[in-house]
Scaffold this motif. Sequence first.
Motif, PDB file in Angstrom:
ATOM      1  N   MET A 127     -19.193  17.574  31.936  1.00 11.23           N
ATOM      2  CA  MET A 127     -18.888  17.707  33.855  1.00 11.23           C
ATOM      3  C   MET A 127     -17.336  17.288  34.025  1.00 11.23           C
ATOM      4  O   MET A 127     -17.359  16.009  33.180  1.00 11.23           O
ATOM      5  CB  MET A 127     -20.105  17.931  34.490  1.00 11.23           C
ATOM      6  N   ASP A 128     -17.057  17.359  35.204  1.00 17.05           N
ATOM      7  CA  ASP A 128     -15.995  16.666  35.801  1.00 17.05           C
ATOM      8  C   ASP A 128     -16.467  14.910  35.977  1.00 17.05           C
ATOM      9  O   ASP A 128     -17.650  15.258  36.313  1.00 17.05           O
ATOM     10  CB  ASP A 128     -15.528  17.383  36.453  1.00 17.05           C
ATOM     11  N   GLU A 129     -15.499  14.355  36.382  1.00 15.02           N
ATOM     12  CA  GLU A 129     -16.177  12.313  36.495  1.00 15.02           C
ATOM     13  C   GLU A 129     -16.895  12.326  37.987  1.00 15.02           C
ATOM     14  O   GLU A 129     -18.082  11.833  38.291  1.00 15.02           O
ATOM     15  CB  GLU A 129     -14.299  12.285  36.861  1.00 15.02           C
ATOM     16  N   THR A 130     -16.220  13.020  38.643  1.00 14.60           N
ATOM     17  CA  THR A 130     -16.978  13.309  40.578  1.00 14.60           C
ATOM     18  C   THR A 130     -18.303  13.210  40.331  1.00 14.60           C
ATOM     19  O   THR A 130     -19.236  13.061  40.458  1.00 14.60           O
ATOM     20  CB  THR A 130     -16.387  14.118  41.553  1.00 14.60           C
ATOM     21  N   THR A 131     -18.686  14.720  39.214  1.00 10.89           N
ATOM     22  CA  THR A 131     -20.362  15.089  39.034  1.00 10.89           C
ATOM     23  C   THR A 131     -21.305  14.050  38.399  1.00 10.89           C
ATOM     24  O   THR A 131     -22.669  13.962  38.480  1.00 10.89           O
ATOM     25  CB  THR A 131     -20.293  16.305  38.568  1.00 10.89           C
ATOM     26  N   ILE A 132     -20.315  13.857  36.902  1.00 10.52           N
ATOM     27  CA  ILE A 132     -20.833  12.322  36.787  1.00 10.52           C
ATOM     28  C   ILE A 132     -21.820  11.262  37.512  1.00 10.52           C
ATOM     29  O   ILE A 132     -22.556  11.024  37.900  1.00 10.52           O
ATOM     30  CB  ILE A 132     -20.007  12.235  35.069  1.00 10.52           C
ATOM     31  N   ARG A 133     -20.319  10.728  38.299  1.00  8.45           N
ATOM     32  CA  ARG A 133     -20.542   9.795  38.554  1.00  8.45           C
ATOM     33  C   ARG A 133     -21.866   9.435  40.108  1.00  8.45           C
ATOM     34  O   ARG A 133     -22.387   9.114  39.765  1.00  8.45           O
ATOM     35  CB  ARG A 133     -19.322   9.638  39.607  1.00  8.45           C
ATOM     36  N   THR A 134     -21.753  11.279  40.783  1.00 13.64           N
ATOM     37  CA  THR A 134     -22.714  11.535  41.266  1.00 13.64           C
ATOM     38  C   THR A 134     -24.055  11.611  41.325  1.00 13.64           C
ATOM     39  O   THR A 134     -25.161  10.752  41.576  1.00 13.64           O
ATOM     40  CB  THR A 134     -22.441  12.959  42.155  1.00 13.64           C
ATOM     41  N   GLU A 135     -24.354  11.931  39.773  1.00 16.81           N
ATOM     42  CA  GLU A 135     -25.793  12.195  39.468  1.00 16.81           C
ATOM     43  C   GLU A 135     -26.392  10.951  38.941  1.00 16.81           C
ATOM     44  O   GLU A 135     -27.207  11.188  39.098  1.00 16.81           O
ATOM     45  CB  GLU A 135     -25.432  13.483  38.427  1.00 16.81           C
ATOM     46  N   LEU A 136     -25.421  10.063  37.780  1.00 10.28           N
ATOM     47  CA  LEU A 136     -26.238   8.962  37.982  1.00 10.28           C
ATOM     48  C   LEU A 136     -26.065   7.974  39.081  1.00 10.28           C
ATOM     49  O   LEU A 136     -26.992   7.287  39.364  1.00 10.28           O
ATOM     50  CB  LEU A 136     -24.654   8.763  36.943  1.00 10.28           C
TER      51      LEU A 136
END
Length: 222
Positions: A127-136
Amino acid sequence: MILKETVELELLTKESIARGLIVLANIDSDLGRIVETLGNPPMWEREAGFPTLLRIILEQQVSLAAARAVFNRLCALVVPLTPENFLTLDDTQLKTIGFSRQKTLYCRGLAEAITSGQLDLTQLEKMDETTIRTELKQLKGIGDWTVDIYLLVALQHPDVFPKGDLGLAIATQKLKGLTTRPTPVQLEAIAENWRPWRAVAARLLWHYYLSNANGKSVTVYQ
């Protein structure tokens, strides 16, 4: 977990890092001087997945050497180190190998999120960085620094910069001749000039930081 559409992203390789170093040397003579005097920085890569993310949590606000010792004891105790196997350890076992109460809570939360299906690290890395950051960051104990380090050394994203990293702040202060150590906000502003290769700049600064450790036992993200 709702994931956005997979995005194409050029991940870092030795070849792309070499390209990034050329760009950085051209836009920032201080970074160029590091390459001239110390050579290219190490790749600093770790395998993506639960063990690496757990290890980064252990590294929060402690020396990397101390965190590595705890992680090595954990790996000797839990084979293989999977979320399911980690959850079989009780508080006493974790405390014995060096886990604080807080780190126990955080790492259990990570393991439980994976085993319950709330978090899929294999899917997330696409996934894109924003999605990764949000999920983690939905998980207790995981903030921007933890996500930045995971993106940088495990997922090899090219333009990630851990603005809260102490080593990067110390290196930048010395490299730029600053009278005070830059705050995370100031460090982020300085790093803006290094886009879209901020992860390469971070490696260069760690490289420089290690060369100026004055004989101290200092490690970075190996």
